[in-house]
Structure formats: C-alpha cells, structure tokens
Motif scaffolding. Structure first.
Motif, PDB file in Angstrom:
ATOM      1  N   THR A  60       0.731  -1.217   0.061  1.00  0.00           N
ATOM      2  CA  THR A  60       0.064  -0.055   0.114  1.00  0.00           C
ATOM      3  C   THR A  60       0.933   1.243   0.109  1.00  0.00           C
ATOM      4  N   SER A 136      -5.827   7.964   3.545  1.00  0.00           N
ATOM      5  CA  SER A 136      -5.228   6.548   3.615  1.00  0.00           C
ATOM      6  C   SER A 136      -4.435   6.381   4.677  1.00  0.00           C
ATOM      7  N   LEU A 245     -10.044  -1.204   6.325  1.00  0.00           N
ATOM      8  CA  LEU A 245      -9.983  -1.614   4.889  1.00  0.00           C
ATOM      9  C   LEU A 245     -11.220  -0.867   4.196  1.00  0.00           C
ATOM     10  N   GLN A 246     -12.537  -0.790   4.530  1.00  0.00           N
ATOM     11  CA  GLN A 246     -13.548  -0.239   3.760  1.00  0.00           C
ATOM     12  C   GLN A 246     -13.300   1.065   4.017  1.00  0.00           C
ATOM     13  N   PHE A 248     -10.464   2.729   3.607  1.00  0.00           N
ATOM     14  CA  PHE A 248      -9.454   2.810   2.639  1.00  0.00           C
ATOM     15  C   PHE A 248     -10.230   2.917   1.062  1.00  0.00           C
ATOM     16  N   ALA A 249     -11.119   1.614   0.790  1.00  0.00           N
ATOM     17  CA  ALA A 249     -11.853   1.382  -0.507  1.00  0.00           C
ATOM     18  C   ALA A 249     -12.771   2.690  -0.405  1.00  0.00           C
ATOM     19  N   GLU A 250     -13.379   3.170   0.486  1.00  0.00           N
ATOM     20  CA  GLU A 250     -14.178   4.316   0.481  1.00  0.00           C
ATOM     21  C   GLU A 250     -13.511   5.660   0.063  1.00  0.00           C
ATOM     22  N   GLN A 252     -10.756   5.511  -1.778  1.00  0.00           N
ATOM     23  CA  GLN A 252     -10.252   5.273  -3.221  1.00  0.00           C
ATOM     24  C   GLN A 252     -11.431   5.641  -4.215  1.00  0.00           C
ATOM     25  N   ALA A 253     -12.528   5.106  -3.769  1.00  0.00           N
ATOM     26  CA  ALA A 253     -13.930   5.439  -4.431  1.00  0.00           C
ATOM     27  C   ALA A 253     -14.033   6.898  -4.540  1.00  0.00           C
TER      28      ALA A 253
END
Length: 385
Positions: A60, A136, A245-246, A248-250, A252-253
């Motif tokens: 990462t 992040s 992790l959720q 981080f994905a948010e 990124q989105a």
C-alpha cells in the motif's frame, strides 16, 4: 555501576541451561512439552496475520508513494516524531508546469489558453490525490503500523516468555527423571558401609526436583493462559482492520469519482473551446480535439485535426433539414451530455442513426433517436455497417 555478580551468574546459568535443553530438543535427545492444540492454532493464525499485514502495508505504501526516496523520508520523519513537510504531488507539479508554460507562450494564444485549462484541472486532480494520501495514511496505514509496532510486539514478548517457561518445565522434568532413576538404582544396590546411605540423599534430591517441577508447571500454565488471551485478541484486530479496509476503499472510490468528475468537466471545456465560433472581429480560436485519448479508451477520429475545428462553423438546428448523405447505424461508446439545444445527449451502448450533411464539421454527425435529433461527436461513436 554496581553489578550484582551473583544475580548475573545465576542468569547466565539459566540461559546456558535453556540453550542446552533447546539444542537437545532440536537433536532429538530430549523430550519437548507440546502446546495445547488450540494454542498452536492461535499462534499459527497470529503469525499469518502478522506476515500478511506487513505485506499489505508495504505494498500500500508503494501504491500511494512509488518514490522510494520519499518513502524513506517519511519513515525517518515518523521515527523522529516530526511533522512531514508538505510535498507537491506529481500531478500538481505537472499542472504548475503547464501554467508556467502558458504564461511564456502567451495566455491569449490557442495553445496557451488550452495549457491553462488543462493545467488547472491537473492541479485539481493533484488536490484529490493529496486527499487520498491523507485519508489512507490516517485511516488505513496508521492502524496497520500500530498493530505491528504495538500489539504484535506485546504478543511476541509474551510468546518468548512462554517458550522460556516451557524450556524450564522440560528441564525440571529431565532433572526429576534423572533423580528417580538414580534413586531406583541406589535402592536396588544399597551400600551398607556408608555412614549416610545414598538413597537418603537421592530421595531428598528427587523431592526437590518434584517441587521445582510443580512450580515450573504452574508458571508455564499461567503464562500459557496469558499468551492465549492475547492471541485470541487477533479476532478483534481483524475486525478493526476490516473497518480500516472499508475506509480505504471508500477513500479510493471518492478519489476516482473526483477524477472522473474533473475529467468530464475538462472534456466539456475542451469541447466548448472546439465549438467556439470564429468571427471577423476576433482572432480564430484553435483548440484541441474535443475528446482526448488520454481520457478515453477509444481512439479519436482519424479525420480530426486542429485546423478543421477552427475553420468550420457549428451547425444550427435548422441546418439539420438539409439533404442527408450516408445514413448509418452507430453504437455509442461513452456517455455524452449535450451542451446546448443543438447537441444530442448520449448513453453508452445505445444504438442511434447517424448521418452527415454537406459542409458539416467532420468531427460531428447528426444523430437521431426516435423523435430526438441533434449533433453528436464522432469520437463517441462506433459506426456499424
């Protein structure tokens, strides 16, 4: 400095005894106390969690900061507990270069004005990237580092202590076994000439060994319970990492959504520039292709050129009634939003009828969908036979 020689010598003796026991176990010359199967599974799970957390953390960091020198600098500042100076992202730097080049070439020139437009959007993309890096670092990288540098170090310390307790327990078992064998041998062949029979001494030695074994067993059991409680906390660590992790994905989105939005706005700006009308009282405006291949996966129309965009007058809605030539079907490749009443908005993957009219800009066609009609850009279409 005041050294306690007796304590130092005792510690060295314990270390040497444990080293001998460990070596004999590796050579198969000594018995080894096996841990509880549940505890073994917890240890295996914890080791796997630690290894994969390290790999995910490192990759990462590489994803967010590909420059190794910059990562080393961040590591040093983190260890020194100092705030990292603000660093310009590569995209922001590109945008700044474009703006400086536009000032040198002349903001009023077609190339200079386009450099300003693209440069501003590059800086917006850099700002979105900066937000992603900050989100992040706080929401994903920091919790992973805290686990490796905090919880895992505590678990490792307790596991080392458990291993030492196990070695002490096996040492006591070996001593008791030797004492029992010596006592049995002395009882089988007594020496009546001794003033103090050996079996009396050996019996006392065996009793001391049994007491040491009981103490070592209690300490081992207590340490095993402490270690087991810490290892069972790995489940909570997984839940915490799941939430991170959720997040981080948010992040990124959000970043990619912002990039997509900025790119759409940039396409509209460039398209609007391409559709501007040249008048005799003003210098002609020359702009890049309305849809750059840097944003779209499909290639631009081979007939597109900078000069053709500035030399053709946009088609008015009443001109669509001119004679039609070359009516064909076309598949829409990307969504397109019309900028005025003369353009037809498109949805990706839909089929429309297209044709051209004499004197029309080669980068545009007339599209028909039911009762709707308007101009559509060629680069958004795949012409079908």
């Amino acid at each position: 400095m005041d050294f306690n020689v007796k304590k130092l010598a005792c510690g060295a003796g314990v270390f040497f005894t444990r080293a001998v026991q460990f070596t004999e176990e590796k050579l198969g010359q000594a018995e080894k106390t096996e841990l509880d199967p549940h505890l073994e599974n917890l240890i295996t799970r914890a080791d796997s969690t630690k290894n994969w957390t390290e790999k995910i953390l490192r990759q990462t960091e590489v994803l967010l900061q590909p420059n190794p020198s910059a990562r080393i600098e961040e590591f040093i500042y983190d260890k020194l507990d100092k705030k990292l100076p603000s660093r310009t992202t590569n995209t922001e730097l590109l945008g700044q270069y474009m703006l400086e080049a536009a000032n040198e070439f002349g903001p009023g020139t077609p190339y200079g004005s386009t450099l300003i437009t693209v440069g501003e959007y590059q800086k917006r993309l850099g700002g979105a990237e900066r937000d992603l890096l900050q989100a992040s670092a706080v929401g994903f990288l920091t919790p992973l580092r805290n686990f490796l540098e905090g919880d895992w170090r505590t678990i490792s310390k307790e596991r080392r202590l458990l291993e030492n307790r196990r070695l002490d327990l096996d040492i006591c078992k070996a001593r008791l076994k030797k004492a029992k064998l010596a006592e049995a041998k002395a009882a089988a062949a007594p020496d009546f000439q001794e003033t103090r029979p050996r079996n009396y001494v050996l019996s006392a030695s065996a009793s001391a060994a049994e007491h040491e074994l009981r103490v070592a067993q209690a300490e081992f059991d207590r340490q095993a319970e402490v270690t087991k409680l810490l290892l069972e906390g790995i489940g909570s660590t997984h839940l915490n990492h799941l939430r991170c992790l959720q997040d981080f994905a948010e992040a990124q989105a959000t970043y990619y959504a912002q990039c997509h939005h900025h790119m759409q706005d940039l396409q509209r700006e460039l398209s609007r520039c391409a559709n501007s009308i040249s008048t005799p009282h003003s210098a002609p405006v020359v702009c890049p292709d309305p849809v750059s291949s840097a944003f779209l996966s499909g290639p631009p129309s081979p007939g597109a050129s900078v000069s053709s965009l500035s030399s053709q007058r946009p088609l008015a809605m009443e001109q669509t009634q001119l004679p039609v030539t070359g009516t064909r079907k076309a598949k829409v490749l990307y969504d397109y939003e019309g900028h005025d009443g003369s353009e037809l908005s498109l949805l990706a993957d839909e089929l429309i009828i297209v044709h051209t009219v004499p004197g029309m800009d080669p980068d545009w066609l007339i599209g028909e969908r039911g009762n709707q009609k308007g101009k559509v850009p060629v680069t958004y279409l795949e012409l079908l036979s």
